[in-house]
Enzyme design. Structure first.
Site, PDB file in Angstrom:
ATOM      1  CG  HIS A   2      -2.134  -0.801   1.096  1.00  0.00           C
ATOM      2  ND1 HIS A   2      -3.274  -0.352   0.475  1.00  0.00           N
ATOM      3  CD2 HIS A   2      -2.385  -2.068   1.480  1.00  0.00           C
ATOM      4  CE1 HIS A   2      -4.178  -1.306   0.499  1.00  0.00           C
ATOM      5  NE2 HIS A   2      -3.676  -2.363   1.094  1.00  0.00           N
ATOM      6  CE  LYS A  33      -7.564  13.496  -0.495  1.00  0.00           C
ATOM      7  NZ  LYS A  33      -7.406  12.289  -1.276  1.00  0.00           N
ATOM      8  NE  ARG A  34      -5.388  10.122   9.506  1.00  0.00           N
ATOM      9  CZ  ARG A  34      -4.988   9.273  10.459  1.00  0.00           C
ATOM     10  NH1 ARG A  34      -5.609   8.134  10.627  1.00  0.00           N
ATOM     11  NH2 ARG A  34      -3.988   9.586  11.252  1.00  0.00           N
ATOM     12  CE  LYS A  52      -3.854  10.685   2.531  1.00  0.00           C
ATOM     13  NZ  LYS A  52      -4.677   9.998   1.514  1.00  0.00           N
ATOM     14  CB  THR A  70     -10.620   4.346  -2.171  1.00  0.00           C
ATOM     15  OG1 THR A  70     -10.339   4.716  -0.818  1.00  0.00           O
ATOM     16  CG2 THR A  70      -9.871   3.090  -2.545  1.00  0.00           C
ATOM     17  CE  LYS A 108     -14.391   5.909  -0.195  1.00  0.00           C
ATOM     18  NZ  LYS A 108     -13.826   6.353   1.105  1.00  0.00           N
TER      19      LYS A 108
HETATM   20  C1  LIG Z   1     -12.546   6.580   1.393  1.00  0.00           C
HETATM   21  C2  LIG Z   1     -12.124   7.005   2.726  1.00  0.00           C
HETATM   22  C3  LIG Z   1     -10.779   7.312   2.971  1.00  0.00           C
HETATM   23  C4  LIG Z   1      -9.717   7.259   1.890  1.00  0.00           C
HETATM   24  O1  LIG Z   1      -9.675   8.521   1.258  1.00  0.00           O
HETATM   25  P1  LIG Z   1      -8.434   8.912   0.314  1.00  0.00           P
HETATM   26  O2  LIG Z   1      -8.889  10.198  -0.283  1.00  0.00           O
HETATM   27  O3  LIG Z   1      -8.322   7.833  -0.705  1.00  0.00           O
HETATM   28  O4  LIG Z   1      -7.251   9.059   1.174  1.00  0.00           O
HETATM   29  C5  LIG Z   1     -10.409   7.710   4.235  1.00  0.00           C
HETATM   30  N1  LIG Z   1     -11.316   7.806   5.228  1.00  0.00           N
HETATM   31  C6  LIG Z   1     -12.619   7.538   5.023  1.00  0.00           C
HETATM   32  C7  LIG Z   1     -13.566   7.687   6.154  1.00  0.00           C
HETATM   33  C8  LIG Z   1     -13.069   7.128   3.780  1.00  0.00           C
HETATM   34  O5  LIG Z   1     -14.366   6.852   3.601  1.00  0.00           O
END
Ligand SMILES: *Cc1c(COP(=O)(O)O)cnc(C)c1O
Length: 828
Positions: A384, A565-566, A571, A673, A677
């Protein structure tokens, strides 16, 4: 007939409840529930309220109703669950075991109802009682058993295996406290424990009969040429099962989470009776601490002994369970690879190789060579991350202290690799400089190693494991991540889902490529009008929720620009907030320039010890405080950062987004991911050529994607240039203005030098190339503004975007794992 094997070490703990009793005259078919109707469901709900919850309908609270409702829905999950279990046993089908330190499932009530196909009926029954399904569902705590993407991926994959009737178990840890709950105090992140387990979860089935001892420490002895591990301590792993129902309600798989329990003998009754209460409970507390907390960081090796113990705890309990299940109907463990595939989600469970080898040798009498062959055929490893600080390494001393037998086997594994394929490069050897490289261990004990996007897999081949790739050319492959359209479209965005169904019919939920049919509607005015209404409805839902739960008011007009996101430097939330500052300065300079109103939404947690990430959070909140209250700009620019980003919040934010910020430094985001979404919900992406962005752009078309920034290769070159950060800042008027404002304390008037370090690091290092990419990002944002002003054109791009997202269903990803890694068929 199940066989019981003599086990000289008593690894399996058989509690008094484990004995199976023989019963007569049970007609299991007669236990099937009648066909569901709203009337019947209503009766079942009231029955559960009264007899399972013990609550009077006249006085029941939302909590009571939610528990009763969960039981009534859960009842309907049992028969697909049993059917799946029976079919798998009866047909002696292969099983997949997905080992992950994190599962970010999100709430289960609505999702389960949708997947069972009973959502409408449940809704009807509740409406007849004057109750609101969604309102009750919101009462469910969101189990925070993960940090972010990696844990959410595990949850999407488990749901997809169930939808595809691929027999699978998710194995994880039932942390007493999941990830911390985030709050803000004057803009500063504060962490408090999340109490998701405060009340028993109706989705949990405790299985005291499936409990295993997990051994730690001690030393090795030689006995007739065999190595014997004499451990020093053990804890008991107790299993907690949750059914994960696939879409269509034909199949359910199991999420099995292990909780650490002390063995009874650790509780010292004599001490207790003598009044030494704390001393009596010491060993007990130590054991429980194993499943107490989720490590709050997904990208750095904490180096904590407890973390290693947790990883072994998960792995050992799971592997024992897997062998127990196999041996219940088979004798010959050499056939294990035909019946079990174990997937390691990152290196956290990478001790699975040595553990499986150990059990095969020590408990089942295999030679090392055979045991290693079997293990390698069974195991697969998903990488990952390429970030060096995130690749797990344990000191040999620690490993030997905690797991002496495994350390011994790790040396043998390395030796075997050298014997078979020649010497190893120090950088990728399993054992290097007194450390165990878990990535190398996982690689060399797996038959397949996969990256999570095309770009990431290329980088694994070229940068991370080039020598391994030469030695094992077939081993590395790509499986691009995916997300489940059930949760991320049907549940999260019901209006859009309904519109899609109206246009192209059902079944896109399980055949997401059907979305291509939406392309026909991209020029249809009536369709686009309704499409616009669904976006507006999602914005309204978000606004209501923010108002109700966070006391935040946002306008529902304007462009919703979202980055959730985190919080991590790579990022680049910093790039986003810097641009926001530039926008504010520009509006102030020229208020009547026809600005497109923007709502800038942020969400995400910073690891507790990650100082820079916490500074970034504070800066975003500080900027929000100034910008949102500035009468010159507040109608044109709002910055909103609701605390405690989690799956439930994502379900509200993502459908409301117009613009998805996927702006990591190229080469640093393995896949992402969140990007999928958003795009699935019609947001257009502003992004770099990183992770799965590359593939999203290929699918949706370059004209529907706002690309900017350096490429992976350019990033590497730029970092080599001395003084690149200073040069980039000096060349950019907006960058200079932004940094000056931050440095002067414009956003921290009570403490002007609050961001001194942050500004210094921008001028002097800027490893993540925020300054280098700023102008390109700025130019892409200008294109966004222009595009957004043509509503119809934007909507068209948005629909075409959705139409081309079929590839990013986690069903597609799981099918690829099934075919290329697990070698397993659907069981239905
Ligand atoms: C999808 C998701 C992530 C991953 O988000 P990235 O933008 O790919 O880092 C992190 N936290 C939650 C709660 C998510 O639903």
């Amino acid at each position: 007939m199940r066989k019981t094997r003599a086990n000289n070490r008593g690894f399996t703990v058989r509690g008094p409840m484990s004995e199976r009793l023989q019963v007569h005259n049970v007609d299991t078919d007669a236990l099937e529930l009648p066909e569901i109707t709203a009337e019947g469901f209503r009766t079942s709900l009231l029955h559960h309220l009264q007899y399972s919850v013990g609550s009077d309908p006249e006085h029941a609270s939302k909590f009571d109703w939610r528990i009763a409702l969960s039981y009534a829905v859960r009842d309907r999950a049992i028969s697909p669950w049993f059917r799946a279990t029976r079919t798998t046993w009866d047909t002696d089908h292969k099983r997949v075991y997905y080992l992950s330190m994190e599962f970010l499932t999100g709430r289960l009530l609505e999702d389960t109802a949708i997947n069972l196909g009973i959502f409408t009926i449940v809704n009807e029954a509740l409406t007849s009682l004057g109750l609101d399904f969604h309102d009750i569902a919101e009462d469910e705590p969101d189990p925070a058993l993960g940090n972010g993407g990696l844990g959410r991926l595990a949850a999407c994959y488990l749901e997809s295996t169930a939808t595809l009737a691929c027999p699978a178990y998710g194995y994880g840890i039932r942390y007493e406290h999941g990830l911390f709950k985030q709050g803000f105090d004057h803009g500063v992140q504060i962490e408090t424990p999340e109490d998701w387990q405060a009340n028993d979860s109706p989705w949990n089935f405790t299985r005291p009969e499936a409990a295993y001892r997990v051994l730690f420490g001690g030393h090795l002895e030689e006995e007739n040429g065999a190595t014997i591990w004499v451990p020093e301590q053990h804890v008991v792993a107790e299993s907690h099962d949750t059914p994960i129902v696939g879409y269509g309600g034909n199949w359910a798989n199991t999420l099995r989470l292990w909780a650490a329990k002390p063995s009874a003998k650790y509780f010292d009754l004599n001490q207790f009776n003598a009044g030494h209460l704390a001393r009596a409970s010491f060993a007990e507390a130590l054991a429980r601490s194993l499943s107490r907390v989720l490590y709050p960081n997904d990208t750095t090796d904490t180096g904590k002994e407890l973390r290693l113990r947790q990883e072994y705890f998960l792995t050992s309990a799971s592997v024992q369970d897997i062998l127990r299940r196999f041996l219940a109907t088979h004798d010959d463990l050499r056939k294990l690879p035909d019946f079990a595939a174990i997937q390691m989600n990152d290196t956290h469970p990478a001790i699975a190789g040595p553990e499986l080898i150990r059990l095969l040798i020590d408990d089942h009498g295999f030679e090392f060579e055979t045991a290693a062959d079997i293990a390698t055929q069974v195991l697969g490893y998903t990488n990952h991350t390429l970030l060096p600080e995130a690749l797990e390494r344990w000191s040999v001393d620690l490993m030997r202290h905690v797991l002496p037998r495994h350390m011994d086997l790790i040396e043998k594994i390395q030796h075997r690799e050298i014997e078979l394929h020649g010497p190893l490069e120090p950088a990728t050897a399993i054992l290097d400089n007194g450390h165990v490289n878990m990535g190398s261990l996982a690689f060399l004990t797996s038959h397949r190693v996969n990256g999570v996007s095309a770009l990431h897999t290329d980088l694994i081949r070229s940068d991370l494991f080039p020598d391994f790739n030469e030695r094992h050319p077939e081993r590395i492959l790509n499986v691009t991540n995916g997300v489940t359209p059930r949760r991320w479209l049907k549940l999260a965005n019901p209006d859009l889902a309904a519109l899609i169904t109206e246009a192209i019919g059902e079944e896109w939920e399980t055949d997401l490529d059907r979305l291509t049919q939406l392309a026909e509607y991209a020029d249809n005015d009536d369709f686009l009008t309704v499409f616009g209404e669904t976006k507006h409805a999602a914005k309204n839902r978000l606004a209501d929720w923010l108002n109700h739960h966070h006391d935040i008011d946002i306008p529902v007009t304007g462009l919703f620009d979202v980055q959730v996101k985190r919080i991590h430097e790579y990022k680049r939330q910093l790039l986003n907030i810097f641009w926001t500052i530039a926008r504010w300065q520009r509006i102030k300079r020229d208020p009547s320039a026809g600005w497109v109103p923007r709502v800038k939404l942020f969400g995400g947690k910073a690891a507790q010890s990650y100082v820079m990430a916490k500074d970034i959070i504070r800066l975003i909140n500080d900027v929000a405080a100034v910008v949102n209250n500035d009468p010159d700009t507040k109608d044109l620019l709002q910055v909103v950062f609701p605390p405690n980003y989690n799956v439930s919040m994502a379900e509200k934010l993502i459908p409301a987004a117009d613009l998805s910020e996927q702006i990591s430094t190229a080469g640093m985001e393995a896949s992402g991911t969140g990007n999928m979404k958003f795009a699935l919900n019609g947001a257009l992406t502003i992004g770099t050529l990183d992770g799965a962005n590359v593939e999203i752009r290929e699918k949706v078309g370059a004209e529907n994607f706002f690309l900017f920034g350096l490429t992976t290769e350019e990033v590497a070159q730029r970092r080599e240039e001395p003084g690149h950060s200073r040069a980039a800042i000096e060349a950019s008027q907006p960058m200079r203005d932004i940094l000056q404002a931050v440095a002067e304390g414009t956003f921290s008037p009570d403490e002007p030098h609050r961001y001194g370090n942050l500004v210094d690091s921008m001028w002097n290092s800027d490893w993540f190339l925020v300054a280098s990419d700023f102008d390109s990002y700025d130019e892409a944002q200008t294109r966004v503004d222009e595009a957004y002003q043509d509503t119809r054109a934007w909507q068209k791009a948005s629909v075409l975007n959705i139409a081309n997202m079929g590839y990013f269903s986690s069903d597609r990803s799981v099918r690829e794992y099934m075919a290329k890694i697990w070698n397993i068929d659907s069981a239905l």
